[in-house]
Design a protein around this motif. Structure first.
Motif, PDB file in Angstrom:
ATOM      1  N   ARG A 134     -51.010 -58.460 -47.619  1.00 10.50           N
ATOM      2  CA  ARG A 134     -49.882 -57.582 -47.635  1.00 10.50           C
ATOM      3  C   ARG A 134     -50.442 -56.081 -47.825  1.00 10.50           C
ATOM      4  O   ARG A 134     -51.392 -56.080 -48.558  1.00 10.50           O
ATOM      5  CB  ARG A 134     -49.045 -57.801 -48.585  1.00 10.50           C
ATOM      6  CG  ARG A 134     -48.106 -59.120 -48.018  1.00 10.50           C
ATOM      7  CD  ARG A 134     -47.147 -59.461 -49.302  1.00 10.50           C
ATOM      8  NE  ARG A 134     -46.338 -58.300 -49.810  1.00 10.50           N
ATOM      9  CZ  ARG A 134     -45.251 -57.891 -49.225  1.00 10.50           C
ATOM     10  NH1 ARG A 134     -44.742 -58.654 -48.141  1.00 10.50           N
ATOM     11  NH2 ARG A 134     -44.808 -56.872 -49.481  1.00 10.50           N
ATOM     12  N   ILE A 136     -48.595 -53.850 -49.035  1.00 14.46           N
ATOM     13  CA  ILE A 136     -48.057 -53.300 -50.349  1.00 14.46           C
ATOM     14  C   ILE A 136     -48.308 -54.304 -51.286  1.00 14.46           C
ATOM     15  O   ILE A 136     -48.171 -55.375 -51.202  1.00 14.46           O
ATOM     16  CB  ILE A 136     -46.533 -53.030 -49.822  1.00 14.46           C
ATOM     17  CG1 ILE A 136     -46.107 -51.911 -49.276  1.00 14.46           C
ATOM     18  CG2 ILE A 136     -45.875 -52.939 -51.527  1.00 14.46           C
ATOM     19  CD1 ILE A 136     -44.763 -51.513 -48.907  1.00 14.46           C
ATOM     20  N   ILE A 163     -44.936 -46.834 -54.661  1.00 13.46           N
ATOM     21  CA  ILE A 163     -43.554 -46.637 -53.895  1.00 13.46           C
ATOM     22  C   ILE A 163     -42.555 -46.999 -54.764  1.00 13.46           C
ATOM     23  O   ILE A 163     -42.828 -47.709 -55.888  1.00 13.46           O
ATOM     24  CB  ILE A 163     -43.671 -47.751 -52.678  1.00 13.46           C
ATOM     25  CG1 ILE A 163     -43.605 -49.041 -53.201  1.00 13.46           C
ATOM     26  CG2 ILE A 163     -44.919 -47.369 -51.765  1.00 13.46           C
ATOM     27  CD1 ILE A 163     -43.308 -50.001 -52.004  1.00 13.46           C
ATOM     28  N   VAL A 164     -41.418 -46.428 -54.248  1.00 10.14           N
ATOM     29  CA  VAL A 164     -40.204 -46.623 -55.433  1.00 10.14           C
ATOM     30  C   VAL A 164     -39.891 -48.322 -55.524  1.00 10.14           C
ATOM     31  O   VAL A 164     -39.877 -48.920 -54.316  1.00 10.14           O
ATOM     32  CB  VAL A 164     -38.828 -46.128 -54.622  1.00 10.14           C
ATOM     33  CG1 VAL A 164     -37.773 -46.343 -55.440  1.00 10.14           C
ATOM     34  CG2 VAL A 164     -39.212 -44.579 -54.726  1.00 10.14           C
ATOM     35  N   ARG A 166     -37.569 -51.265 -55.813  1.00 11.66           N
ATOM     36  CA  ARG A 166     -35.809 -51.274 -55.877  1.00 11.66           C
ATOM     37  C   ARG A 166     -35.528 -52.567 -56.287  1.00 11.66           C
ATOM     38  O   ARG A 166     -34.195 -52.889 -56.035  1.00 11.66           O
ATOM     39  CB  ARG A 166     -35.639 -51.160 -54.401  1.00 11.66           C
ATOM     40  CG  ARG A 166     -35.805 -49.782 -53.704  1.00 11.66           C
ATOM     41  CD  ARG A 166     -34.894 -49.638 -52.453  1.00 11.66           C
ATOM     42  NE  ARG A 166     -35.208 -48.493 -51.805  1.00 11.66           N
ATOM     43  CZ  ARG A 166     -34.598 -47.916 -50.746  1.00 11.66           C
ATOM     44  NH1 ARG A 166     -33.184 -48.164 -50.915  1.00 11.66           N
ATOM     45  NH2 ARG A 166     -35.080 -46.870 -50.061  1.00 11.66           N
ATOM     46  N   VAL A 179     -45.482 -50.831 -58.018  1.00 10.74           N
ATOM     47  CA  VAL A 179     -45.546 -51.400 -56.513  1.00 10.74           C
ATOM     48  C   VAL A 179     -46.387 -50.296 -55.699  1.00 10.74           C
ATOM     49  O   VAL A 179     -46.072 -49.101 -56.195  1.00 10.74           O
ATOM     50  CB  VAL A 179     -44.186 -51.456 -55.861  1.00 10.74           C
ATOM     51  CG1 VAL A 179     -44.432 -52.434 -54.621  1.00 10.74           C
ATOM     52  CG2 VAL A 179     -43.256 -52.471 -56.765  1.00 10.74           C
TER      53      VAL A 179
ATOM     54  N   GLU B 544     -34.260 -49.897 -44.967  1.00  8.06           N
ATOM     55  CA  GLU B 544     -34.220 -48.746 -45.565  1.00  8.06           C
ATOM     56  C   GLU B 544     -35.636 -48.403 -45.414  1.00  8.06           C
ATOM     57  O   GLU B 544     -36.765 -48.879 -45.460  1.00  8.06           O
ATOM     58  CB  GLU B 544     -33.691 -48.649 -46.952  1.00  8.06           C
ATOM     59  CG  GLU B 544     -32.327 -49.283 -47.162  1.00  8.06           C
ATOM     60  CD  GLU B 544     -31.429 -48.234 -46.102  1.00  8.06           C
ATOM     61  OE1 GLU B 544     -31.356 -47.184 -46.154  1.00  8.06           O
ATOM     62  OE2 GLU B 544     -30.560 -48.864 -45.462  1.00  8.06           O
ATOM     63  N   VAL B 546     -39.294 -47.007 -46.933  1.00  7.16           N
ATOM     64  CA  VAL B 546     -39.889 -47.078 -48.272  1.00  7.16           C
ATOM     65  C   VAL B 546     -40.525 -45.814 -48.407  1.00  7.16           C
ATOM     66  O   VAL B 546     -41.342 -45.222 -47.759  1.00  7.16           O
ATOM     67  CB  VAL B 546     -41.059 -48.386 -47.802  1.00  7.16           C
ATOM     68  CG1 VAL B 546     -41.912 -48.287 -49.212  1.00  7.16           C
ATOM     69  CG2 VAL B 546     -40.556 -49.500 -47.612  1.00  7.16           C
ATOM     70  N   ALA B 593     -37.482 -51.358 -46.844  1.00  4.48           N
ATOM     71  CA  ALA B 593     -37.086 -51.591 -47.936  1.00  4.48           C
ATOM     72  C   ALA B 593     -35.700 -52.240 -48.118  1.00  4.48           C
ATOM     73  O   ALA B 593     -34.924 -52.073 -47.049  1.00  4.48           O
ATOM     74  CB  ALA B 593     -37.184 -50.438 -48.957  1.00  4.48           C
ATOM     75  N   ALA B 594     -35.379 -52.833 -49.111  1.00  4.48           N
ATOM     76  CA  ALA B 594     -33.876 -53.386 -49.214  1.00  4.48           C
ATOM     77  C   ALA B 594     -33.362 -53.299 -50.841  1.00  4.48           C
ATOM     78  O   ALA B 594     -34.534 -53.442 -51.528  1.00  4.48           O
ATOM     79  CB  ALA B 594     -33.787 -54.589 -48.648  1.00  4.48           C
ATOM     80  N   PRO B 600     -41.149 -54.151 -50.335  1.00  3.22           N
ATOM     81  CA  PRO B 600     -40.595 -54.266 -49.064  1.00  3.22           C
ATOM     82  C   PRO B 600     -40.895 -55.216 -48.150  1.00  3.22           C
ATOM     83  O   PRO B 600     -42.104 -55.875 -48.396  1.00  3.22           O
ATOM     84  CB  PRO B 600     -40.927 -52.839 -48.626  1.00  3.22           C
ATOM     85  CG  PRO B 600     -41.524 -52.149 -49.769  1.00  3.22           C
ATOM     86  CD  PRO B 600     -42.116 -52.827 -50.644  1.00  3.22           C
TER      87      PRO B 600
END
Lengths: 353, 815
Positions: A134, A136, A163-164, A166, A179, B544, B546, B593-594, B600
């Motif tokens: 991956r 990410i 990265i954000v 979530r 992340v 969404e 990232v 993203a979710a 993601p």
């Protein structure tokens, strides 16, 4: 004997006409004029019934001879004319063979994918599996499990894209996120060792990211090929031999390799491998900064801490790992002056490869 | 780190051949990044003797001299303006061609009409000092004709070394000398630059200073000494030479000595003016070490005001900061010309805190470089004593007795186990026990055990914090023994490898697209946040955006959700450079993203764009503009190579695919899966990406493609009996699709000797065909596998098909 003379005259006239015919059509006219339904020889032959019976055998024989001669001459002339006409036709159809060919243009392979394919072929040939990965990753796979110190500068936001997150979890690294866009393909080592039991012989090519502004020698995204071997009795000599084999297969049999001691958190002992300079052959030149050597990759024996992080007993298994920069290989092989060209999609660049 | 070979040579024998030395350093883990030869620019400066000296005929202060170099040549005529020039003097002469400091090239010239072939130099002209009162007067025994720089010992070679982060011990001349000793197995030694202790006074520093460490984690050891009555002034030449060779700028004797000790011993020191520490009620100067307060301000000695965080450590006068611990001193506490009493700090600070402080303030110093890698606490006192003695010797003054030493966390030597057999098995070379022990001993370890023991105890020196595990010892032995001496082998284990089926199929996809004339490219994964809006692509099915926490720019602030926008940018890039025929594809990852998802989703996509035409207009062909059907044809080829069965194209309307031109957009379906789409990009999207003309494109989800990829197509017998082709042109309404008619023909043909149908013409003409109608011509092939068909059979089959098609489509046969 008038008929006999008539036949002989007709034969001579016809042969002359045949000789003079310049085209197939003219020849056909002569044939029809003589041998056609209303042809001259046909007429003569029709007149046979007026010939006295005692002369018939002689005249008949003669007329047959005349017909055979004429037909033979016609065939011969016909073949001659056909040959000449074909030759003329061929001559007329000759082309300027330097005019461009008519081909559906074939597409080109991207330089980076080409290098990855070549390297993959080399390692597939010595029994390595190819693993994906991956782009990410979490902090654990990209750094911690690879024995990177907690405060290592490479973890900073100046070097790594975060990265954000979530997930709604409270993040604990740098108060923001754990992340990230992987900065190296080495995380694949950890995933593979978690999922598979040794022996492991694998490579994993892929895209990685660093917080660098694109310029002629840097890109925020580039490619690495990770290699990992875990088995009983793997030695540093095996690492040397394997990379020596790879470098010769990729660059050419005449190239030499050398290993310089170095430091990486996830291998110990660690080394950097150099290949003898392809420009000067190792004599020293501007390209190799007068050292005769060009740096190719980092490598080393898998650090026992990394084994422990994935539950492999370092007393039973040993292994080695290496990471090659694909863009670096591309530049060494093709002397590409500006790495950004690899991402611009300029047809004039792409179609060279 | 910079290393002076002249300095190094006082501690260990430096190898004669520089190149061999550098190569060996490279191989043992000390990268040589540069080699600088000092004094090289003074090569043309030679020692000469002034033979004659006469006044210049046309000047009241210049002299015309002749200078002899003892080489049997005629003496050289040089005009000199210095007051102290005289016959019989030995001097330093810059000969023709020399380039002196300041890029000053010596040329043959005329001074007021008199020829001059060189220059007799002053100290300042050779950058050796500030004296410019006159020329240098060399002693009589200076060797005539020799290089001045070599005679004065001004030549030196300085190596720029890359010391890896695990080797803080190599960040000093002494440590590096030890490393060189181990590399060559030769003895090395260290002698302090002066007698220790030097001049002392009667005061006990413990009566003068107290040190308080708030948090020992920040500062494991802090020592303080005081040197009284120093005279601040310039440093002596030898000191200046050594610290400038290693890259420091001379400041004054006290500061220069702290730099000198840092370079020589790796111990960063700080010298404070004692006046910066006011006496407390107990009559002592108080030194504190504490964490800074968030937002606390402090001005470092470079004049910058810094805003601190609680992660940073400060040295205080008991309350107020005087230095940023381990990184840089303060502006108000530094040693100045008026300083008489010096407080000397020799301490160690936390590696992690120093590293973060240095990074967060973008402030890197020689001290911070060493502290963040680790300074040996056990030698703080010993090295401080050497520094104090040297200050007293060089700057005058006396050292107070004893030392204030706060040492809350003692550094212990690590005890490690070494199994020589296992080392050999791990490395793959027969390195004897004796050789292993010798290497470790040379590096400063103590080995307790003897050759032949299954395992021995190795006690690591305190200056090697990196030696904590057995494997660390293997590395030391390997690098000093020499990686080049290890035999190369290939692993012997039985294993098989190669690409997986899916990996092979992904390669096949790329191969097929290339065979179709598509050129493979790569575009950025990091894209502008507005990309999807510009491309009129809905988030539906793509997730969404990232977002990066730390993007470099707005242009690269999110991860791509489709490859198409990047490819459109490449089309525009080509068009703006006059390249209009563009056929590009990329296989790559897109991200979505979710909410609630930590990582993601990543999907591998295969996307392509076509613009302009495939071929240049040539002498024998016309360039045909690319449209929907070029892209569709490529998709057909791709699916054929992937052995996809039951491929279907379904029209997408404007709501379903707003990024595509309505009426020229199709969903690609097989086996009940939507594989992707093919179509022409909407003109508004082209406009948004500065693309001229139309672009045909496709995008597939590789995972879906792999799901319908077949192993092989079934074998079908090659026909033995002739087929009969019959054409059928029918006029139908515009909304009747080719696919519909083909399906009718195929289904009607099933009962008879029907083989295949192919559309070969579409024709529209308001008069001949009719408004809102089109004529479509199909070639139908009839064939039986076991006999030659009779014309009666074919006619019958054809009539049935025609009747069915007419009925189903409302069309009529075009005559």
């Amino acid at each position: 004997m008038a008929l006999k003379e008539e036949l002989e005259a007709l034969r001579d006239e016809t042969l002359a006409a045949i000789a003079q015919a310049a085209t197939s059509d003219a020849l056909e006219e002569v044939r029809i004029g003589v041998l056609g339904k209303k042809g001259t020889l046909t007429a003569v032959l029709r007149g046979m019934r007026d010939v006295p019976a005692e002369e018939r055998p002689v005249v008949g024989k003669l007329s047959n001879e005349v017909r055979d001669v004429i037909e033979g001459a016609l065939e011969e002339k016909k073949a001659e004319l056909k040959g000449a006409e074909l030759a003329a036709q061929l001559e007329a159809s000759a082309v300027d063979i330097t005019l461009p060919g008519r081909a559906m243009p074939i597409g080109s392979e991207h330089l980076i994918n080409r290098i990855i394919r070549e390297c993959t072929d080399i390692f597939a040939g010595i029994g390595y599996e190819v693993e994906g990965g991956r782009e990410i990753e979490t902090d654990w796979y990209n750094f911690t499990a690879l024995n990177a110190p907690k405060d290592h500068p490479s973890r900073s936001m100046q070097d790594t894209f975060y990265i954000v997150d979530r997930s709604g979890e409270v993040s604990n690294v740098r108060g923001e996120s754990d992340v990230l866009l992987r900065t190296q393909t080495s995380g694949t080592q950890v995933h593979v060792m978690e999922e598979k039991k040794p022996p492991i012989y694998m490579i994993s090519p892929g895209k990685v990211y660093r917080h660098d502004v694109a310029d002629p020698s840097h890109l925020p995204q580039f490619h690495q090929i990770e290699g990992l071997v875990v088995d009983k009795g793997i030695t540093f000599g095996d690492l040397k031999g394997t990379l020596d084999y790879f470098i010769k297969a990729f660059f050419g049999e005449e190239r030499k390799t050398r290993f310089r001691a170095h430091f990486f958190p996830f291998t110990e002992p660690s080394a950097e491998a150099d290949v003898s300079c392809g420009i000067c052959g190792g004599e020293g030149c501007r390209f190799c900064k007068h050292t005769g050597w060009v740096e190719i990759l980092g490598c080393g024996m898998v650090d026992p801490n990394v084994f422990e992080n994935v539950g492999i007993d370092p007393e039973v298994y040993t292994g080695f790992a290496f990471g090659v920069g694909v863009e670096r290989l591309a530049c060494l092989k093709y002397d590409v002056p500006d790495l950004r060209m690899l991402l611009e999609g300029d047809m004039r660049f792409l179609r060279q490869f | 780190m910079l290393v002076s070979l002249k300095w190094l040579d006082t501690m260990v024998k430096v190898p004669d051949t520089l190149q061999d030395f550098c190569d060996r350093l490279d191989l043992t883990g000390t990268g040589v990044e540069g080699v600088e030869k000092l004094g090289a620019n003074l090569e043309g400066v030679r020692i000469g003797l002034v033979k004659t000296c006469d006044p210049h005929p046309d000047s009241d202060h210049m002299h015309v001299t002749t200078v002899d170099f003892g080489d049997g040549e005629e003496p050289t005529q040089i005009v000199c303006g210095a007051p102290n020039v005289r016959a019989g003097l030995k001097v330093a002469v810059a000969t023709i061609g020399t380039v002196l400091p300041g890029d000053f090239k010596i040329k043959k010239s005329k001074l007021r009409g008199v020829e001059s072939c060189g220059m007799i130099c002053s100290e300042r002209e050779l950058n050796l000092g500030s004296s410019h009162d006159g020329i240098m007067e060399l002693p009589e025994d200076a060797p005539l004709g020799e290089s001045f720089a070599a005679w004065r010992g001004l030549t030196d070679t300085v190596l720029d070394l890359e010391i890896t982060p695990n080797r803080p011990d190599c960040l000093s001349m002494k440590g590096f000398a030890r490393e060189v000793g181990a590399m060559y197995h030769v003895p090395w030694h260290y002698d302090p630059p002066c007698d220790v202790p030097g001049p002392t006074n009667a005061e006990d520093v413990r009566d003068l200073v107290s040190v308080e460490i708030d948090d020992p984690e920040l500062c494991p050891r802090y020592t303080a000494r005081i040197i009284r009555d120093v005279k601040i002034g310039p440093s002596p030449q030898w000191l200046v030479e050594r610290i400038t060779a290693l890259g420091a700028r001379p400041i004054n004797n006290v500061v220069d000595i702290s730099n000198y000790i840092l370079f020589e011993l790796g111990q960063p020191l700080h010298t404070f003016d004692l006046r910066a520490f006011p006496k407390g009620t107990d009559g002592k100067h108080h030194v504190g070490v504490r964490a800074a307060r968030d937002g606390e301000k402090f001005t470092t000695l470079d004049g910058e005001e810094r805003t601190l965080t609680s992660d940073m450590a400060l040295i205080t006068d008991g309350e107020n900061p005087v230095a940023l611990a381990g990184v840089m001193g303060g502006l108000d506490s530094e040693v100045t010309d008026t300083t008489t009493d010096v407080l000397l700090e020799s301490a160690t600070f936390s590696t992690a805190h120093t590293s973060r402080t240095s990074r967060n303030l973008s402030l890197v110093s020689e001290a911070s470089i060493r502290y963040e890698r680790g300074v040996d606490a056990s030698t703080c006192d010993e090295y401080s004593a050497i520094a104090a003695a040297l200050i007293a010797e060089v700057a005058g003054g006396t050292v107070c007795l004893e030392v204030v030493d706060e040492y809350p966390i003692r550094t212990e030597r690590a005890k490690l186990t070494l199994r020589p057999d296992r080392l050999r098995a791990h490395i793959g070379a027969d390195i004897t026990d004796e050789e292993q022990f010798r290497i470790l001993t040379d590096l400063g370890c103590d080995v307790e055990g003897k050759p032949g023991d299954t395992q021995v105890e190795v006690i690591a020196p305190t200056f090697r914090p990196d030696l904590t595990r057995e494997i660390d010892l293997y590395e030391e032995v390997l690098r000093i023994y020499g990686m080049d001496r290890i035999p190369s082998t290939l692993p012997g284990g039985a294993h098989a490898g190669g690409r997986t089926i899916d990996q092979q199929r992904i390669e096949l996809m790329a191969q097929t697209l290339r065979a179709c004339g598509m050129n493979e490219t790569m575009t950025y994964s990091l894209v502008p946040a507005g990309d999807m809006d510009a491309a009129r692509m809905p988030a539906e099915g793509r997730g969404e955006a990232v977002e990066l926490i730390n993007p470099m720019s707005g242009e690269q602030s999110v991860l791509r959700r489709s490859i198409i926008p990047g490819l459109l940018r490449s089309v525009a890039y080509n068009q703006s450079r006059g390249v209009f025929d563009v056929q590009l594809f990329e296989r790559g990852v897109v991200f979505g993203a979710a909410e609630g998802r930590k990582s993601p989703k990543e999907r591998t996509m295969l996307a392509g764009v076509l613009a302009g035409s495939f071929t240049l207009p040539g002498w024998n062909q016309k360039a045909q503009a690319i449209d929907f059907f070029d892209a569709k044809g490529i998709v057909d080829n791709l699916m054929r190579e992937l052995c996809v069965q039951k491929l279907q194209f379904k029209a997408l309307d404007a709501d379903e695919a707003p990024w595509l031109t309505p009426g020229r957009a199709a969903s690609v379906i097989a086996g009940g899966r939507v594989l992707g789409w093919v179509g022409e990009i909407h003109p508004l999207v082209c406009q948004a990406f500065d693309v001229e003309g139309s672009v045909a494109a496709f995008e597939f989800d590789v995972h879906q493609l792999l799901g319908v990829t077949g192993d092989m197509r079934p074998y079908v017998d090659v026909p033995v009996y002739p087929g009969i082709e019959v054409d059928l042109a029918i006029v139908v309404a515009e909304d009747v699709t080719a696919e519909r008619i083909e399906q009718c023909i195929t289904s009607a043909g099933k009962k008879g000797p029907f083989e295949s149908v192919r559309l070969f013409d579409v024709y529209r003409d308001d008069e001949r065909v009719g408004v809102g109608k089109k004529s479509m011509a199909f070639r139908i092939t009839y064939r039986a596998s076991d006999r030659t068909l009779t014309s009666e059979e074919v006619d019958k089959a054809h009539e049935r098909i025609v009747a069915k098609v007419m009925k189903a489509t409302g069309g009529e046969v075009r005559s």
